[in-house]
Design an enzyme around this catalytic site. Structure first.
Site, PDB file in Angstrom:
ATOM      1  N   THR A  73      -4.357   2.544  -6.922  1.00  0.00           N
ATOM      2  CA  THR A  73      -3.963   1.426  -6.059  1.00  0.00           C
ATOM      3  C   THR A  73      -3.166   0.389  -6.838  1.00  0.00           C
ATOM      4  O   THR A  73      -2.120  -0.091  -6.370  1.00  0.00           O
ATOM      5  CB  THR A  73      -5.191   0.782  -5.413  1.00  0.00           C
ATOM      6  OG1 THR A  73      -5.831   1.735  -4.558  1.00  0.00           O
ATOM      7  CG2 THR A  73      -4.816  -0.442  -4.595  1.00  0.00           C
ATOM      8  N   GLY A 204      -7.539   8.520 -12.462  1.00  0.00           N
ATOM      9  CA  GLY A 204      -8.502   9.299 -13.213  1.00  0.00           C
ATOM     10  C   GLY A 204      -9.513  10.064 -12.384  1.00  0.00           C
ATOM     11  O   GLY A 204      -9.781  11.246 -12.622  1.00  0.00           O
ATOM     12  N   THR A 241      -7.011  -6.571 -20.831  1.00  0.00           N
ATOM     13  CA  THR A 241      -7.643  -5.816 -21.909  1.00  0.00           C
ATOM     14  C   THR A 241      -7.875  -4.378 -21.472  1.00  0.00           C
ATOM     15  O   THR A 241      -8.411  -4.118 -20.391  1.00  0.00           O
ATOM     16  CB  THR A 241      -8.982  -6.457 -22.301  1.00  0.00           C
ATOM     17  OG1 THR A 241      -8.752  -7.803 -22.704  1.00  0.00           O
ATOM     18  CG2 THR A 241      -9.646  -5.683 -23.431  1.00  0.00           C
ATOM     19  N   CYS A 329     -11.788   3.188   9.912  1.00  0.00           N
ATOM     20  CA  CYS A 329     -12.788   2.488  10.716  1.00  0.00           C
ATOM     21  C   CYS A 329     -12.580   0.995  10.566  1.00  0.00           C
ATOM     22  O   CYS A 329     -12.567   0.463   9.461  1.00  0.00           O
ATOM     23  CB  CYS A 329     -14.195   2.867  10.272  1.00  0.00           C
ATOM     24  SG  CYS A 329     -15.490   2.228  11.346  1.00  0.00           S
TER      25      CYS A 329
END
Length: 387
Positions: A73, A204, A241, A329
């Site tokens: 995203t 991932g 980080t 939904c």
């Protein structure tokens, strides 16, 4: 049920690979920030850079083109918002109508608040953007196109897009082309360099790595405006980080997924074909959605006439089969799948769809469980729809 559930929702997230767990666990007990200059920081920095090289090598990219993010995203947001801002005053955004909301929603936000002109690219009945569709859209006013985004493979119906051809059209006009390849990595061959894309998203947890980590492959010379600002990590386009343990697990998953892609596709494709055949036998009026041939090997997406997808999903879940519905939904009310609507399906068919997706832990026993309980669940869902 005492037996383990049949997990048929690998497109949502797939169990971590042993290699990814090992790589991530090895880093969890270590201290250090990859941006620090002392020995502990340098050690963590080395882990990050070795992971960057692993991902680049597996996906046909240069290490400098790998920009780590928190997931798919964020990578989509960085590509779409960042490239739009970098290319202003151009206003046109060409985005396929079947994109994941991680791409559609940032584009819509740009339209609502940044004066972007979002133009959905129509798809055919199997969910594919035809090259002539993109070409016509671009050539209507190429100088005002900020960027183009078309996913490599659809997350709902599994249709694989002609990315190489679409990217070539964009390149002919000097327009940045982004592709969300979250679902494609490890299922079909993916090379960033050979694709012709300028930006590519991966995540991932879709390929057996940890959640909360992903990357945007970003061609050299392309500099999107940052979405977030701070320490200037990751080529000054993504501050924050870096999560070295997650990155190490992510890189291990990418390496294994790409290395084993051909065998994975062969095994899962055969199991998927069996699932499709047996579902059709169990529910003769079921409709298979997406391209019947050029689709992800682990994807089987169906519409069940007379059923509400969310009701059927819960009936299957109660019998130990876990899958997903393409419907969204909102406030407890099922909404039709935007993907199926874009493909020309009616509202009822778009609401009555289920997605079954296979992964590295899938077996014939999972398919057997589905077929054992599916006819009864469909019958109950249809009765509920008539009441």
């Amino acid at each position: 049920m005492s037996d383990p559930a049949a997990y048929l929702d690998h497109a949502a997230t797939t169990p971590m690979l042993p290699e990814a767990i090992e790589a991530m666990t090895e880093q969890l007990g270590r201290v250090g920030n990859a941006s620090s200059l002392h020995a502990s920081g340098r050690q963590v920095h080395r882990v990050v850079e070795e992971s960057r090289e692993t991902i680049a090598d597996a996906l046909g990219a240069r290490p400098s083109e790998v920009v780590f993010t928190s997931g798919g995203t964020e990578a989509d947001n960085l590509a779409i918002k960042g490239l739009y801002w970098a290319r202003r005053p151009r206003r046109r955004l060409l985005v396929s109508s079947v994109e994941h909301h991680a791409a559609l929603d940032p584009a819509q936000w740009l339209a609502d608040s940044q004066s972007a002109q979002v133009e959905p690219l129509d798809v055919d009945e199997v969910g594919r953007v035809r090259p002539e569709t993109l070409r016509a859209a671009v050539e209507s006013d190429p100088d005002d196109v900020a960027m183009i985004s078309v996913m490599w493979a659809n997350n709902e119906v599994g249709t694989v897009q002609p990315v190489h051809v679409l990217a070539a059209i964009a390149r002919d006009h000097g327009i940045p082309f982004h592709t969300d390849a979250v679902q494609a990595i490890g299922q079909v061959p993916v090379s960033f360099a050979e694709s012709g894309a300028d930006a590519l998203t991966l995540s991932g947890h879709k390929i057996g790595g940890p959640m909360g980590v992903g990357a945007l492959l970003l061609a050299r010379g392309l500099t999107p405006v940052p979405v977030q600002h701070g320490g200037g990590q990751e080529r000054d386009v993504r501050s924050g980080t870096l999560d070295a343990p997650a990155i190490a697990g992510f890189a291990a998953a990418v390496r294994v997924a790409v290395k084993e892609q051909a065998e994975y596709a062969r095994r899962l494709g055969a199991l998927r074909d069996e699932l499709i055949q047996r579902v059709r036998q169990a529910v003769p009026d079921v409709v298979l959605n997406g391209d019947p041939v050029d689709r992800l090997p682990g994807n089987a997406h169906f519409s069940f006439p007379g059923c509400e997808g969310d009701a059927l999903l819960m009936l299957l879940d109660a019998r130990g089969v876990e899958c997903s519905t393409g419907s969204a939904c909102s406030a407890g009310v099922a909404q039709p799948s935007h993907v199926l609507l874009a493909m020309g399906a009616g509202s009822a068919a778009a609401r009555g769809s289920l997605r079954f997706t296979l992964g590295h832990t899938s077996t014939r026993a999972d398919v057997d469980r589905l077929i054992d309980v599916l006819p009864g669940a469909v019958e109950r869902a249809r009765r509920a729809g008539l009441s």
